[in-house]
Design an enzyme around this catalytic site. Structure first.
Site, PDB file in Angstrom:
ATOM      1  N   LYS A   1     -11.927   7.191   0.704  1.00 43.07           N
ATOM      2  CA  LYS A   1     -11.274   7.420   1.986  1.00 43.07           C
ATOM      3  C   LYS A   1     -10.708   8.834   2.092  1.00 43.07           C
ATOM      4  O   LYS A   1     -10.549   9.373   3.195  1.00 43.07           O
ATOM      5  CB  LYS A   1     -10.140   6.417   2.193  1.00 43.07           C
ATOM      6  CG  LYS A   1     -10.565   4.983   2.429  1.00 43.07           C
ATOM      7  CD  LYS A   1      -9.337   4.124   2.687  1.00 43.07           C
ATOM      8  CE  LYS A   1      -9.669   2.675   2.940  1.00 43.07           C
ATOM      9  NZ  LYS A   1      -8.445   1.879   3.214  1.00 43.07           N
TER      10      LYS A   1
ATOM     11  N   TRP B   1      -0.944   5.597  -0.079  1.00 44.48           N
ATOM     12  CA  TRP B   1      -1.615   5.981   1.157  1.00 44.48           C
ATOM     13  C   TRP B   1      -2.680   4.983   1.621  1.00 44.48           C
ATOM     14  O   TRP B   1      -3.423   5.273   2.546  1.00 44.48           O
ATOM     15  CB  TRP B   1      -2.269   7.362   0.969  1.00 44.48           C
ATOM     16  CG  TRP B   1      -1.291   8.396   0.503  1.00 44.48           C
ATOM     17  CD1 TRP B   1      -0.470   9.166   1.289  1.00 44.48           C
ATOM     18  CD2 TRP B   1      -1.013   8.775  -0.860  1.00 44.48           C
ATOM     19  NE1 TRP B   1       0.290   9.990   0.498  1.00 44.48           N
ATOM     20  CE2 TRP B   1      -0.016   9.769  -0.825  1.00 44.48           C
ATOM     21  CE3 TRP B   1      -1.502   8.359  -2.096  1.00 44.48           C
ATOM     22  CZ2 TRP B   1       0.497  10.364  -1.981  1.00 44.48           C
ATOM     23  CZ3 TRP B   1      -0.996   8.938  -3.247  1.00 44.48           C
ATOM     24  CH2 TRP B   1      -0.002   9.937  -3.184  1.00 44.48           C
ATOM     25  N   ASP B   2      -2.808   3.831   0.973  1.00 50.43           N
ATOM     26  CA  ASP B   2      -3.848   2.855   1.298  1.00 50.43           C
ATOM     27  C   ASP B   2      -5.231   3.444   1.076  1.00 50.43           C
ATOM     28  O   ASP B   2      -6.152   3.229   1.860  1.00 50.43           O
ATOM     29  CB  ASP B   2      -3.698   2.369   2.755  1.00 50.43           C
ATOM     30  CG  ASP B   2      -4.539   1.133   3.050  1.00 50.43           C
ATOM     31  OD1 ASP B   2      -5.042   0.507   2.096  1.00 50.43           O
ATOM     32  OD2 ASP B   2      -4.713   0.800   4.238  1.00 50.43           O
ATOM     33  N   TYR B   3      -5.394   4.171  -0.019  1.00 45.79           N
ATOM     34  CA  TYR B   3      -6.660   4.810  -0.329  1.00 45.79           C
ATOM     35  C   TYR B   3      -7.517   3.918  -1.238  1.00 45.79           C
ATOM     36  O   TYR B   3      -7.893   4.287  -2.350  1.00 45.79           O
ATOM     37  CB  TYR B   3      -6.434   6.175  -0.969  1.00 45.79           C
ATOM     38  CG  TYR B   3      -6.053   7.273   0.009  1.00 45.79           C
ATOM     39  CD1 TYR B   3      -6.404   7.205   1.355  1.00 45.79           C
ATOM     40  CD2 TYR B   3      -5.354   8.399  -0.419  1.00 45.79           C
ATOM     41  CE1 TYR B   3      -6.068   8.223   2.237  1.00 45.79           C
ATOM     42  CE2 TYR B   3      -5.013   9.416   0.456  1.00 45.79           C
ATOM     43  CZ  TYR B   3      -5.368   9.323   1.786  1.00 45.79           C
ATOM     44  OH  TYR B   3      -5.040  10.343   2.663  1.00 45.79           O
TER      45      TYR B   3
ATOM     46  N   ASP C   1       0.789  -1.225   0.000  1.00 47.56           N
ATOM     47  CA  ASP C   1       0.000   0.000   0.000  1.00 47.56           C
ATOM     48  C   ASP C   1       0.827   1.284   0.000  1.00 47.56           C
ATOM     49  O   ASP C   1       0.418   2.286  -0.576  1.00 47.56           O
ATOM     50  CB  ASP C   1      -0.912   0.038   1.236  1.00 47.56           C
ATOM     51  CG  ASP C   1      -2.031  -0.980   1.156  1.00 47.56           C
ATOM     52  OD1 ASP C   1      -2.341  -1.429   0.050  1.00 47.56           O
ATOM     53  OD2 ASP C   1      -2.595  -1.321   2.214  1.00 47.56           O
TER      54      ASP C   1
END
Length: 637
Positions: free
Chosen positions: A341, A313-315, A275
């Site tokens: 997110k 950003w793990d979005y 991520d």
């Protein structure tokens, strides 16, 4: 003629009374036309029945309670409720009385190591169309150990003609770590399913393939991979580097929406693996972090829209896309609404993927991590304007007293804080919003009569550090806080990821170190794209000790629903209440303390002339909330 007209109205009313899909309809609007419960009488809402699943008893001798979450939303079809527990046991109960009809146990291995122990529900075939009532012939159950099971709706017995003795092994050909936590989409004679994969552990993760199976035989009809494996794919060149096309994930772990009239399914894709580091996958990385419209009959791409380029950003797109019609420029326009997110809401034309409200590509900060190459711009919706926490600085530091405020200020000063889309760094970057949103998997609801999009969001920043792999032990010795932080191994890259959040936990509870509100409920006018209202949702600290706690809101997981009675029902917060708000104004009208917190989305239906509201109240192990196993129904006498 009068008899025929009466029968027609009765038929339609029966369909209106049901909740036949996870989001009530295949497009996930989570809107019910019922209005027996409304603003004038919701204050009289009280428990009608409670069904206990006995789930916690099954955890004895395991550690499941520490990571389980009762996140299910039941279906109500033909006077029966169908729902799952965190370990994928399936229950059918009478919708009037809450009495069990049957239970099916898929015998999930309770001692296996699952990234998530949850199941958000089941799906039914044939899929409902409009407000026509349905009589299910198959109940589809996905499991956290990677199976898709077809059950008879009246008996709960596996339909042996589907797959092998009623089961398709979803791990076959992909990977042993594949799981499924969301119900599949059903369109025509196909069941379309994504997968859930553990984040941040390695670069070469399991493929995030989306697959379609014949509803009767379980025969695989098509597979679509969000990471292009064919050099002729137009997205191929957006993955650069010798290992780029070996990346995994970008999977659709959320709910897929379906539009049978247009032969389309709408796939919400997540971040490629890992991520937070993209040095092994330079480029824009299509179709990762994209909403992708696929032709349901073939699995071929119709169009796509990427909400984050080269995600660091793990979005993931965590919320189910909403299919709706809005009034734009004086005419009805079919749209798909994408909540993210980041707190960005994109309104796209359903047939083309083109933005209906303006979207701008804006410059964003570059990366300081060796080997990384952040994408120079990102898409920002002009309308609706971004929601929630977009930047954190020392001016946002917060505490209950001066000492806590000083501690928060000093902590924020330690890290890079350039606002949304600032990449991770060696010393740590404050990521705003964090990976739990903004808009999270709880998703959104659309009230077509009022033209309002309703959603709950989180206001919580994450702290992400990239630590050179050979320096990890030394860095942890120098900073003991890092030992307690979440670790992502990111195997196959030069870095280990450490993730923390801007809060502290002590005897007084969880104390977020940025100014409240920490969780809100809001409505957006879809005619204009403007926010109509926003109010705090729930509380995290004891109001008896802190009188303003109810103004501060709560972290929340689980979504809201809307009804023709001008009501929005939502639980989700950490204080354990189910609440009803006025959809028009956001005014709190009613609340009830549940036996356990409810990190789930409610639903509503009518049977024998009585409307019910139902919520799963079972708690959330990772959030350390009050745990339980109750499905509760409420009604007005």
């Amino acid at each position: 003629m009068a008899i025929a007209i009466t029968a027609s109205f009765a038929y339609q009313a029966k369909g209106q009374s049901e909740w036949p899909a996870y989001g009530r309809d295949a497009g996930g609007t989570r809107y019910s036309p019922l209005k027996q419960i409304n603003e004038s009488n919701v204050s009289k809402l009280k428990p009608a029945w409670t069904f206990n699943t006995g789930e916690l008893e099954t955890y004895k001798g395991t550690e499941l309670i520490s990571k389980s979450a009762f996140e299910t939303t039941p279906l109500m079809i033909d006077e029966t409720l169908y729902f799952t527990t965190p370990t994928c046991r399936v229950f059918a109960v009478n919708a009037s009385t809450g009495k069990q009809v049957w239970m099916y146990d898929p015998q999930v291995n309770l001692r296996a190591d699952y990234s998530e122990v949850t199941s958000r529900g089941v799906s039914a075939w044939p899929a409902a169309k409009g407000n026509a009532p349905t009589k299910p012939e198959i109940i589809f159950v996905p499991t956290i150990d990677g199976r898709l099971i077809a059950l008879h709706p009246e008996t709960g017995k596996p339909l042996i003609q589907f797959g092998v003795n009623g089961t398709v092994d979803l791990k076959a050909g992909l990977g042993r770590d594949l799981s499924v936590t969301s119900p599949p989409a059903v369109i025509g004679n196909l069941v379309v399913i994504g997968s859930s994969l553990g984040d941040n552990q390695q670069m070469k993760m399991t493929r995030g393939a989306v697959r379609a199976y014949d509803v009767h035989s379980g025969q695989l009809k098509w597979t679509w991979d969000p990471i292009p494996r064919d050099s002729l794919d137009p997205a191929w060149n957006t993955w650069q580097g010798p290992n780029a096309h070996e990346s995994g994930a970008a999977n659709a772990w959320s709910v897929i929406s379906a539009d049978p009239d247009r032969n389309l399914v709408f796939v919400p894709c997540s971040a490629p693996s890992p991520d937070y580091y993209g040095g092994e996958r330079h480029g824009q990385n299509l179709y990762g972090n994209s909403l992708v419209a696929l032709h349901a009959s073939t699995g071929k791409v119709a169009w796509y829209f990427q909400v984050v380029h080269h995600d660091l950003w793990d979005y993931d797109i965590a919320a189910q896309p909403i299919l709706a019609e809005i009034i734009k420029d004086g005419k009805k326009t079919p749209v798909v609404i994408v909540g993210t997110k980041m707190g960005h809401v994109f309104i796209l034309h359903r047939e083309t993927g083109k933005p209906v409200f303006p979207v701008e590509e804006r410059p964003v900060p570059g990366s300081t991590v060796a080997g990384e190459s952040a994408w120079p711009t990102q898409p920002f919706p002009v309308l609706p304007a971004p929601l929630g926490l977009q930047k954190v600085g020392v001016e946002n530091a917060w505490g209950l007293n001066e000492a806590e405020w000083i501690a928060a200020t000093e902590r924020i000063k330690q890290f890079t804080s350039g606002g949304i889309f600032t990449p991770p760094s060696y010393g740590g970057t404050i990521i705003t919003p964090g990976n739990v949103g903004g808009i999270h998997w709880g998703g959104m609801s659309y009230d077509p009569g009022r033209g309002l999009l309703v959603t709950n969001i989180n206001h919580l920043a994450a702290i992400i550090r990239m630590i050179p792999r050979d320096s990890l032990e030394m860095v942890e010795r120098q900073n003991k806080d890092l030992i307690r932080a979440e670790t992502g191994r990111q195997a196959g890259t030069p870095y280990v990821m450490k993730r923390d959040y801007l809060f502290k936990v002590d005897t007084g509870g969880m104390k977020i170190q940025t100014a409240p509100p920490w969780g809100t409920l809001l409505a957006i006018d879809m005619k204009t794209g403007e926010k109509k209202w926003e109010v705090p949702l729930g509380f995290m600290l004891d109001p008896r000790k802190y009188p303003d706690a109810e103004k501060w809101g709560s972290l929340n997981l689980g979504g809201a629903i809307t009804t023709a009675g001008n009501l929005t029902f939502v639980a989700a917060s950490l204080d354990g209440h189910l609440r009803a708000f006025s959809t028009s104004t956001g005014k709190l009208l009613w609340q009830y303390m549940l036996p356990a917190t409810a990190q789930a989305t409610p639903m509503t239906y009518s049977i024998k002339g009585k409307q019910y509201v139902v919520i799963a109240a079972g708690g959330h192990g990772k959030l350390r909330t009050r745990m339980g196993d109750a499905l509760m129904a409420f009604s007005v006498d």
